[in-house]
Design a protein around this motif. Structure first.
Motif, PDB file in Angstrom:
ATOM      1  N   TRP A  57      71.472  35.197  23.337  1.00 16.13           N
ATOM      2  CA  TRP A  57      71.934  35.325  21.660  1.00 16.13           C
ATOM      3  C   TRP A  57      71.103  34.551  20.837  1.00 16.13           C
ATOM      4  O   TRP A  57      70.760  34.616  19.559  1.00 16.13           O
ATOM      5  N   LEU A  58      70.693  33.326  21.131  1.00 14.22           N
ATOM      6  CA  LEU A  58      70.004  32.342  20.369  1.00 14.22           C
ATOM      7  C   LEU A  58      68.523  32.836  20.253  1.00 14.22           C
ATOM      8  O   LEU A  58      67.775  32.707  19.368  1.00 14.22           O
ATOM      9  N   ALA A  59      67.959  33.630  21.301  1.00 14.62           N
ATOM     10  CA  ALA A  59      66.602  34.278  21.406  1.00 14.62           C
ATOM     11  C   ALA A  59      66.470  35.219  20.229  1.00 14.62           C
ATOM     12  O   ALA A  59      65.722  35.118  19.357  1.00 14.62           O
ATOM     13  N   ILE A  60      67.714  36.087  20.070  1.00 17.21           N
ATOM     14  CA  ILE A  60      67.805  37.221  19.154  1.00 17.21           C
ATOM     15  C   ILE A  60      67.926  36.263  17.734  1.00 17.21           C
ATOM     16  O   ILE A  60      67.003  36.828  16.893  1.00 17.21           O
ATOM     17  N   ARG A  61      68.541  35.413  17.459  1.00 18.20           N
ATOM     18  CA  ARG A  61      68.808  34.757  16.412  1.00 18.20           C
ATOM     19  C   ARG A  61      67.409  33.889  15.795  1.00 18.20           C
ATOM     20  O   ARG A  61      67.104  33.947  14.964  1.00 18.20           O
ATOM     21  N   TYR A  62      66.772  33.653  16.931  1.00 17.07           N
ATOM     22  CA  TYR A  62      65.373  32.870  16.733  1.00 17.07           C
ATOM     23  C   TYR A  62      64.291  33.919  15.956  1.00 17.07           C
ATOM     24  O   TYR A  62      63.574  33.721  15.058  1.00 17.07           O
ATOM     25  N   VAL A  63      64.317  35.111  16.682  1.00 20.48           N
ATOM     26  CA  VAL A  63      63.466  36.182  16.394  1.00 20.48           C
ATOM     27  C   VAL A  63      63.611  36.746  14.892  1.00 20.48           C
ATOM     28  O   VAL A  63      63.012  36.780  13.951  1.00 20.48           O
ATOM     29  N   LEU A  64      65.029  36.686  14.716  1.00 16.33           N
ATOM     30  CA  LEU A  64      65.590  37.117  13.314  1.00 16.33           C
ATOM     31  C   LEU A  64      65.098  35.945  12.343  1.00 16.33           C
ATOM     32  O   LEU A  64      64.744  36.383  11.092  1.00 16.33           O
ATOM     33  N   MET A  65      65.383  34.789  12.714  1.00 17.80           N
ATOM     34  CA  MET A  65      64.972  33.875  11.782  1.00 17.80           C
ATOM     35  C   MET A  65      63.369  33.593  11.434  1.00 17.80           C
ATOM     36  O   MET A  65      63.032  33.493  10.366  1.00 17.80           O
ATOM     37  N   VAL A  66      62.727  33.977  12.464  1.00 16.30           N
ATOM     38  CA  VAL A  66      61.107  33.752  12.280  1.00 16.30           C
ATOM     39  C   VAL A  66      60.732  35.170  11.547  1.00 16.30           C
ATOM     40  O   VAL A  66      59.759  34.999  10.532  1.00 16.30           O
ATOM     41  N   TYR A 151      61.765  25.539  14.860  1.00 19.43           N
ATOM     42  CA  TYR A 151      61.248  26.281  15.917  1.00 19.43           C
ATOM     43  C   TYR A 151      61.045  25.434  17.104  1.00 19.43           C
ATOM     44  O   TYR A 151      61.694  26.265  18.066  1.00 19.43           O
ATOM     45  N   GLU A 152      60.646  24.214  17.239  1.00 24.03           N
ATOM     46  CA  GLU A 152      60.680  23.838  18.597  1.00 24.03           C
ATOM     47  C   GLU A 152      62.264  23.419  19.205  1.00 24.03           C
ATOM     48  O   GLU A 152      62.370  23.690  20.333  1.00 24.03           O
ATOM     49  N   LYS A 153      62.984  23.156  18.471  1.00 24.29           N
ATOM     50  CA  LYS A 153      64.239  23.022  18.965  1.00 24.29           C
ATOM     51  C   LYS A 153      65.015  23.948  19.563  1.00 24.29           C
ATOM     52  O   LYS A 153      65.573  23.931  20.705  1.00 24.29           O
ATOM     53  N   PRO A 154      64.895  25.269  18.770  1.00 27.75           N
ATOM     54  CA  PRO A 154      65.616  26.405  19.429  1.00 27.75           C
ATOM     55  C   PRO A 154      64.750  27.031  20.559  1.00 27.75           C
ATOM     56  O   PRO A 154      65.463  27.478  21.424  1.00 27.75           O
ATOM     57  N   ILE A 155      63.731  26.780  20.655  1.00 26.40           N
ATOM     58  CA  ILE A 155      62.782  27.245  21.872  1.00 26.40           C
ATOM     59  C   ILE A 155      63.373  26.484  23.105  1.00 26.40           C
ATOM     60  O   ILE A 155      63.429  26.922  24.041  1.00 26.40           O
ATOM     61  N   LYS A 156      63.288  25.201  22.903  1.00 31.99           N
ATOM     62  CA  LYS A 156      63.776  24.421  23.889  1.00 31.99           C
ATOM     63  C   LYS A 156      65.143  24.686  24.390  1.00 31.99           C
ATOM     64  O   LYS A 156      65.556  24.739  25.695  1.00 31.99           O
ATOM     65  N   GLU A 157      66.193  25.080  23.687  1.00 28.01           N
ATOM     66  CA  GLU A 157      67.395  25.419  23.816  1.00 28.01           C
ATOM     67  C   GLU A 157      67.437  26.848  24.832  1.00 28.01           C
ATOM     68  O   GLU A 157      68.200  27.044  25.795  1.00 28.01           O
ATOM     69  N   ILE A 158      66.524  27.965  24.254  1.00 27.03           N
ATOM     70  CA  ILE A 158      66.652  29.111  24.675  1.00 27.03           C
ATOM     71  C   ILE A 158      66.141  28.941  26.178  1.00 27.03           C
ATOM     72  O   ILE A 158      66.432  29.734  26.996  1.00 27.03           O
ATOM     73  N   PHE A 159      65.030  28.412  26.384  1.00 31.88           N
ATOM     74  CA  PHE A 159      64.332  28.192  27.885  1.00 31.88           C
ATOM     75  C   PHE A 159      64.688  27.011  28.764  1.00 31.88           C
ATOM     76  O   PHE A 159      64.334  26.956  29.783  1.00 31.88           O
ATOM     77  N   GLY A 160      65.605  26.046  28.111  1.00 36.48           N
ATOM     78  CA  GLY A 160      65.987  25.048  28.683  1.00 36.48           C
ATOM     79  C   GLY A 160      65.002  23.967  29.182  1.00 36.48           C
ATOM     80  O   GLY A 160      64.966  23.470  30.285  1.00 36.48           O
ATOM     81  N   CYS A 161      63.846  23.887  28.371  1.00 32.06           N
ATOM     82  CA  CYS A 161      62.883  22.939  28.648  1.00 32.06           C
ATOM     83  C   CYS A 161      62.669  21.863  27.845  1.00 32.06           C
ATOM     84  O   CYS A 161      62.893  21.873  26.428  1.00 32.06           O
TER      85      CYS A 161
END
Length: 161
Positions: A57-66, A151-161
């Motif tokens: 769901w965070l990934a979908i929100r990220y795509v919409l934000m981008v 951008y970086e913070k949500p990517i880290k949360e989405i992938f756990g990296c």
């Protein structure tokens, strides 16, 4: 090793082979089955494991934000270009990155490049810095913080990296 190491790819190869030949004759079906089993089995050792999406769901929100950021940046860049060229202040910045996977770094760099007005120029060899060219750079620290938070913070949360 599994008989079908990549089932989706096997199915896709089977269907594409039949579509390319425009035939469902017995010979083409046998060849399609052969390719659907053999090709994925041969290339399975070449695959890199990518991190899993932990928060879809965070990934979908990220795509919409981008997508929203792309639209907003398009308007901002258009206004900058229409205005006097003297007001443009292009520049390069180095953004420290803390993303732990190649896929995450690629998504971050791609997101920056997709947003009009900024282009990812290079990732350092140690993968600690992302070099970015900005069409108009008012405040370097503000742009760096924006990229890290948006951008970086949500990517880290989405992938756990």
């Amino acid at each position: 090793m599994k008989f079908f190491p990549m089932p989706f790819h096997s199915f896709l190869l089977f269907v594409v082979w039949l579509l390319l030949n425009n035939s469902i004759s017995a010979g083409h079906i046998v060849l399609a089955i052969f390719f659907a089993i053999t090709i994925p089995w041969l290339v399975t050792g070449m695959r890199d494991e990518h991190p899993k999406i932990l928060k879809p769901w965070l990934a979908i929100r990220y795509v919409l934000m981008v997508m929203k950021d792309i639209l907003t940046a398009n308007v901002e860049v258009a206004l900058l270009i229409i205005g006097p060229i003297k007001k443009l202040n292009p520049g390069f910045i180095a953004v420290p990155i803390n993303v732990g996977s190649d896929l995450g770094i690629t998504i971050l760099a791609s997101t920056v490049s997709l947003t009009p007005g900024t282009v990812s120029a290079e990732v350092s060899k140690d993968k600690a810095w992302l070099y970015i060219h900005a069409l108009h750079l008012d405040n370097e620290a503000e742009l760096i913080e924006s990229i890290k938070q948006r951008y970086e913070k949500p990517i880290k949360e989405i992938f756990g990296c």
